[in-house]
Design a protein around this motif. Sequence first.
Motif, PDB file in Angstrom:
ATOM      1  N   SER A  72       0.837  -1.201   0.000  1.00 28.22           N
ATOM      2  CA  SER A  72       0.000   0.000   0.000  1.00 28.22           C
ATOM      3  C   SER A  72       0.874   1.255   0.000  1.00 28.22           C
ATOM      4  O   SER A  72       0.549   2.239  -0.664  1.00 28.22           O
ATOM      5  CB  SER A  72      -0.946  -0.001   1.196  1.00 28.22           C
ATOM      6  OG  SER A  72      -0.222  -0.017   2.396  1.00 28.22           O
ATOM      7  N   THR A  73       2.011   1.211   0.707  1.00 28.41           N
ATOM      8  CA  THR A  73       2.876   2.395   0.751  1.00 28.41           C
ATOM      9  C   THR A  73       3.452   2.714  -0.618  1.00 28.41           C
ATOM     10  O   THR A  73       3.465   3.874  -1.039  1.00 28.41           O
ATOM     11  CB  THR A  73       4.019   2.186   1.757  1.00 28.41           C
ATOM     12  OG1 THR A  73       3.457   1.990   3.046  1.00 28.41           O
ATOM     13  CG2 THR A  73       4.941   3.390   1.785  1.00 28.41           C
ATOM     14  N   ILE A  74       3.904   1.671  -1.329  1.00 27.84           N
ATOM     15  CA  ILE A  74       4.500   1.920  -2.651  1.00 27.84           C
ATOM     16  C   ILE A  74       3.466   2.563  -3.576  1.00 27.84           C
ATOM     17  O   ILE A  74       3.710   3.617  -4.173  1.00 27.84           O
ATOM     18  CB  ILE A  74       5.030   0.609  -3.268  1.00 27.84           C
ATOM     19  CG1 ILE A  74       6.254   0.135  -2.480  1.00 27.84           C
ATOM     20  CG2 ILE A  74       5.391   0.809  -4.735  1.00 27.84           C
ATOM     21  CD1 ILE A  74       6.751  -1.238  -2.869  1.00 27.84           C
ATOM     22  N   ILE A  75       2.275   1.942  -3.636  1.00 30.47           N
ATOM     23  CA  ILE A  75       1.256   2.478  -4.551  1.00 30.47           C
ATOM     24  C   ILE A  75       0.829   3.880  -4.130  1.00 30.47           C
ATOM     25  O   ILE A  75       0.743   4.793  -4.943  1.00 30.47           O
ATOM     26  CB  ILE A  75       0.039   1.530  -4.618  1.00 30.47           C
ATOM     27  CG1 ILE A  75       0.503   0.168  -5.148  1.00 30.47           C
ATOM     28  CG2 ILE A  75      -1.049   2.104  -5.521  1.00 30.47           C
ATOM     29  CD1 ILE A  75      -0.583  -0.877  -5.173  1.00 30.47           C
ATOM     30  N   ALA A  76       0.599   4.054  -2.821  1.00 30.36           N
ATOM     31  CA  ALA A  76       0.126   5.358  -2.344  1.00 30.36           C
ATOM     32  C   ALA A  76       1.182   6.436  -2.557  1.00 30.36           C
ATOM     33  O   ALA A  76       0.848   7.590  -2.850  1.00 30.36           O
ATOM     34  CB  ALA A  76      -0.247   5.276  -0.864  1.00 30.36           C
ATOM     35  N   GLN A 116      -3.828   6.669   2.754  1.00 29.67           N
ATOM     36  CA  GLN A 116      -2.406   7.038   2.625  1.00 29.67           C
ATOM     37  C   GLN A 116      -2.177   8.099   1.546  1.00 29.67           C
ATOM     38  O   GLN A 116      -1.381   9.015   1.743  1.00 29.67           O
ATOM     39  CB  GLN A 116      -1.560   5.806   2.293  1.00 29.67           C
ATOM     40  CG  GLN A 116      -1.340   4.867   3.470  1.00 29.67           C
ATOM     41  CD  GLN A 116      -0.719   3.565   2.998  1.00 29.67           C
ATOM     42  OE1 GLN A 116      -1.081   3.039   1.954  1.00 29.67           O
ATOM     43  NE2 GLN A 116       0.223   3.059   3.761  1.00 29.67           N
ATOM     44  N   ILE A 117      -2.873   7.950   0.397  1.00 30.90           N
ATOM     45  CA  ILE A 117      -2.674   8.901  -0.714  1.00 30.90           C
ATOM     46  C   ILE A 117      -2.775  10.329  -0.202  1.00 30.90           C
ATOM     47  O   ILE A 117      -1.927  11.165  -0.486  1.00 30.90           O
ATOM     48  CB  ILE A 117      -3.748   8.708  -1.812  1.00 30.90           C
ATOM     49  CG1 ILE A 117      -3.476   7.459  -2.624  1.00 30.90           C
ATOM     50  CG2 ILE A 117      -3.772   9.900  -2.751  1.00 30.90           C
ATOM     51  CD1 ILE A 117      -4.477   7.258  -3.748  1.00 30.90           C
ATOM     52  N   ALA A 118      -3.818  10.597   0.570  1.00 32.98           N
ATOM     53  CA  ALA A 118      -4.056  11.958   1.026  1.00 32.98           C
ATOM     54  C   ALA A 118      -2.867  12.469   1.842  1.00 32.98           C
ATOM     55  O   ALA A 118      -2.401  13.588   1.636  1.00 32.98           O
ATOM     56  CB  ALA A 118      -5.333  12.003   1.862  1.00 32.98           C
ATOM     57  N   LEU A 149       5.576   8.214   6.440  1.00 33.92           N
ATOM     58  CA  LEU A 149       4.313   8.494   7.114  1.00 33.92           C
ATOM     59  C   LEU A 149       3.271   7.457   6.705  1.00 33.92           C
ATOM     60  O   LEU A 149       2.569   6.887   7.550  1.00 33.92           O
ATOM     61  CB  LEU A 149       3.851   9.906   6.757  1.00 33.92           C
ATOM     62  CG  LEU A 149       2.533  10.365   7.359  1.00 33.92           C
ATOM     63  CD1 LEU A 149       2.666  10.462   8.869  1.00 33.92           C
ATOM     64  CD2 LEU A 149       2.107  11.709   6.788  1.00 33.92           C
ATOM     65  N   ALA A 150       3.196   7.184   5.407  1.00 37.04           N
ATOM     66  CA  ALA A 150       2.210   6.220   4.913  1.00 37.04           C
ATOM     67  C   ALA A 150       2.461   4.835   5.507  1.00 37.04           C
ATOM     68  O   ALA A 150       1.525   4.157   5.933  1.00 37.04           O
ATOM     69  CB  ALA A 150       2.275   6.152   3.379  1.00 37.04           C
ATOM     70  N   ASN A 186      -8.624  -6.080  -0.387  1.00 38.30           N
ATOM     71  CA  ASN A 186      -9.495  -5.029   0.133  1.00 38.30           C
ATOM     72  C   ASN A 186      -8.780  -4.145   1.140  1.00 38.30           C
ATOM     73  O   ASN A 186      -8.943  -2.923   1.157  1.00 38.30           O
ATOM     74  CB  ASN A 186     -10.711  -5.646   0.821  1.00 38.30           C
ATOM     75  CG  ASN A 186     -11.736  -6.095  -0.182  1.00 38.30           C
ATOM     76  OD1 ASN A 186     -11.475  -6.068  -1.383  1.00 38.30           O
ATOM     77  ND2 ASN A 186     -12.892  -6.514   0.312  1.00 38.30           N
ATOM     78  N   MET A 187      -8.009  -4.790   2.010  1.00 38.83           N
ATOM     79  CA  MET A 187      -7.293  -4.013   3.022  1.00 38.83           C
ATOM     80  C   MET A 187      -6.289  -3.077   2.360  1.00 38.83           C
ATOM     81  O   MET A 187      -6.136  -1.925   2.758  1.00 38.83           O
ATOM     82  CB  MET A 187      -6.569  -4.951   3.989  1.00 38.83           C
ATOM     83  CG  MET A 187      -7.531  -5.840   4.780  1.00 38.83           C
ATOM     84  SD  MET A 187      -6.695  -7.263   5.487  1.00 38.83           S
ATOM     85  CE  MET A 187      -6.078  -6.571   7.015  1.00 38.83           C
ATOM     86  N   ILE A 188      -5.610  -3.596   1.309  1.00 30.97           N
ATOM     87  CA  ILE A 188      -4.634  -2.756   0.609  1.00 30.97           C
ATOM     88  C   ILE A 188      -5.330  -1.545  -0.001  1.00 30.97           C
ATOM     89  O   ILE A 188      -4.872  -0.407   0.146  1.00 30.97           O
ATOM     90  CB  ILE A 188      -3.906  -3.580  -0.483  1.00 30.97           C
ATOM     91  CG1 ILE A 188      -3.002  -4.622   0.183  1.00 30.97           C
ATOM     92  CG2 ILE A 188      -3.079  -2.676  -1.385  1.00 30.97           C
ATOM     93  CD1 ILE A 188      -2.356  -5.603  -0.778  1.00 30.97           C
TER      94      ILE A 188
END
Lengths: 304, 353, 266
Positions: C71-75, C147-149, C199-200, C138-140
Amino acid sequence: MKRADSLITWYGELTTRQQLLKRGSLLLSPGMLWLMLFLVLPGLVLVVVSVVTRGAYGQLEWVFTLENYKRLAGFTLFGWTPDYLMILWRSVVVAFFTTLVSVLLSYPLCFFIAGRPERSRYMWLTLVIIPFWTNMVIRAYAWFLILSPELPIAKLAAVFGFIPEGAPLYPNAFAVYLGMVSMFLPFVTLPLYASVERLDWSLVEAAQDLYASRIRTFTQAILPQTMPGLSVGIILTFVPAMGMFVVPDLLGGAKYMLVGNLIQQQFGTSRDWPFGAAISMGLMVLTMVGLQIYRRKGKEVQVV
Amino acid sequence: MNQNQNLTTDQSLSIKNICKNFGDVKALDDVTLNVASGEFFTLLGPSGCGKTTLLRIIAGLEMADSGRVFIGGKDITGLPAIKRQVNTVFQSYALFPHLTIYENIAFGLRSRKFPDAEIKKRVIRRLEMLDLSSMAQRHPHQLSGGQKQRVALARALVNEPEVLLLDEPMSALDARLRAQVQEDLRRLQRKLGRTFILVTHDQAEALVCSDRLAVMRQGRVVQCGTPEEVYDNPKDSFVAKFLGAANLIPCTKAPGGVQTAFGFLALDKEPSWQEGTVAIRPEWIGIGDKEPERNGIRAHVTEIIYRGTNFDLWLEPGPLRVRTSSYRRIDPGREVWLELAPKELVILEDEAR
Amino acid sequence: MRRQHPLIVAISYLTMAFLYLPLAGVAIFSVNAARRGLVWKGFTLKWYLKLFENDWILEAAWNTLLLAVISTIIATVLGTILAIAMDRFPWRSRTSNFLDIILHIPVVIPDIILAASLVVAFGLLRMASSIFEPGLPNMIIGHITFQIAFVALVVRSRLVAIGSEVEEAARDLFATNWYLLRKVMLPLLMPGIIAGAMLAFTLSLDDFVISFFTAGPESQTLPLFIFAAVRRGVTPQIHALSTLIMLVTVILVVLTERFTRHHEKE
């Protein structure tokens, strides 16, 4: 207004507005598309679901109804009960006092840290940041542990007769407040510290030179200067405190339910999405109203 | 070849009828200027007069609403910054903080894909010229203000621009260093023989550096000429006040001169207005014990300010400021004769409001 | 240095004690030999060793890490592009206000509402695709969404701090768009991007609510595991696990601090 295809310079590049907006939209689309798809759209779906009917097995039946909101307002088949409204009201009160106590404790702590010599200042600051980033479940559980009947705090409370001998110091309002304040205190302290560090002490000294009372020195010289950090802290605390459900779940139990628990119940054991959605709407409205009130009051404070 | 032709072919930079508005504010109002090749030209004016906007238009960092810009006789109005043979020394220097000094200077050559050997040769030459050789491998944040300024200069000059633009390059330096840097900059420009355009609000800087200067106000060029011309013959009270100290004396026209609060003053020339102002520099007022033949004023000294190289006297009636050499001390309270010689009195063009 | 009122000093020490006392309690009982109850039976590290034999915990740890990393990489990629798009283009003020509001939603809305809306949305999407069964995907998605925000807000503040002059200088020095992006903007943005990613990452590790609502039976994470364990009855292993997570947090915080302080100096 200039035409969209007339030449402009933008960060040293010679281009047109049209061209820039085209490129900008291209860059904007992946992130915005994601947020639309998984943030805005689900939000709208939640609004829709809050006005449909729950089927007998928990499935959604697409029949419009205001039943969920009526139920939230306390109207049941057997007459009116204030149960849900009580929970909503309690959540507001808990979030309010959690924020207030966090602010009251954060001011002395921030001044204390700002007054340390540089090296130990970073150490103290890091000591505030660590709980900030420690997982909430662990921190909530830590209170659960420390308030156990075998440990001195609960024993002491029993000696004074607050709780029966051999009982834990939970679930009750006191435990919820302990958990909530310790959970959110760093959320106020860190942004507030950023403002306190930049405080112009000459203004504070000027106020003292003019024989202002301590309270007046605070409201006239310190509060306005630390307002930016304080506002961030208050928002970062009040908003998640409104929706918190880990702390009340572990330390409040059924006796001291908050709206977070209620929502979780609907999406968990009760499997009543429409009602859960309606409560979520209620929570959102209350949060927005709370922030609005703060914004109004906050502005007044800044003007004074 | 006649004089006129010479002027047009030697033109390094030519600005014709440039106008620029920011919303309702006229930043530049029909500005026309010609700068000869190899000239050190200064745009002088208070903040908000449009001088930086003009510089940015020349650099291609801002588009004019109308008007044209020529460099070396070629119209570059529609060219982007990256296609202009012009480089800028920015007010904050805008060095690249993540690159070494060497790489900062090499940037313009690298982005145009010069061969490495050529880049090295050129960068090292600039490093030596600006006394930066020992800092080639440092980063900008390790440098002092003066060093940063030299890096910014080297970074622009390494591209051998037809015109070098300098946007208040001394404003970040402290006063003592500034005087030194002004002289250095002037010498560097003479040595290179390139066209420099300097923007500044500091009149001393403009006087020290420039071959010619243009005084700007509210988006217009008020006066343009050599420093001597502009200093000695300010066109109006704005220029007179902006460049150095001046006594401005309101007056009305009278036969052979003007009538002032001090009485009649004879002039060499006749003013074009009925009511207006004459100016005189403090250092050109004569001071003595005997009444001069013409334009004498009996005054007494009210205040005396020591300035090292000279004294500033404040006199009544007036107030008049008079500058005398430092060996001539005249104590407050003394009565003296002042001489406002006709040839030193400048008739300002602006009429009394 | 300013002289400090003893009351301020006292309150500060008490507040810090208040923050750390429960955590210290967990750490102490993680090295307690007693199998049950909270009576001190001597020092041991065996609960820590047992953690590494517990498949449930190992799997939960793996899930937690996987969730956070992906999720961090994508976000970070999406958030960085979004920040550039929002800050470096001449949007009308109405457009940028609208974008700003969207970006701030995850900050000003309790996360439980985001969780609830995702449950409902995934529930409906499930009719279209089985990806939306409760579980790791789903969790990702849920984690990326908040995280994006935060990434975009951090990167944007860095963009604002960089300002326009460096870019103008690069273009004045003949840099094309691509050269400018590669040689100037990305290197200058990197501290902001890394800070945003950190942070993410921490937000993901820290999250409980979103995971709790979107997880399936196969996708336990450590916070979910601990939460469930508290209700089943706590074993000393949970204390060891919690203490270990706290230690990892301390290390991450100290590293992040070092990193940001190092870059502030430059």
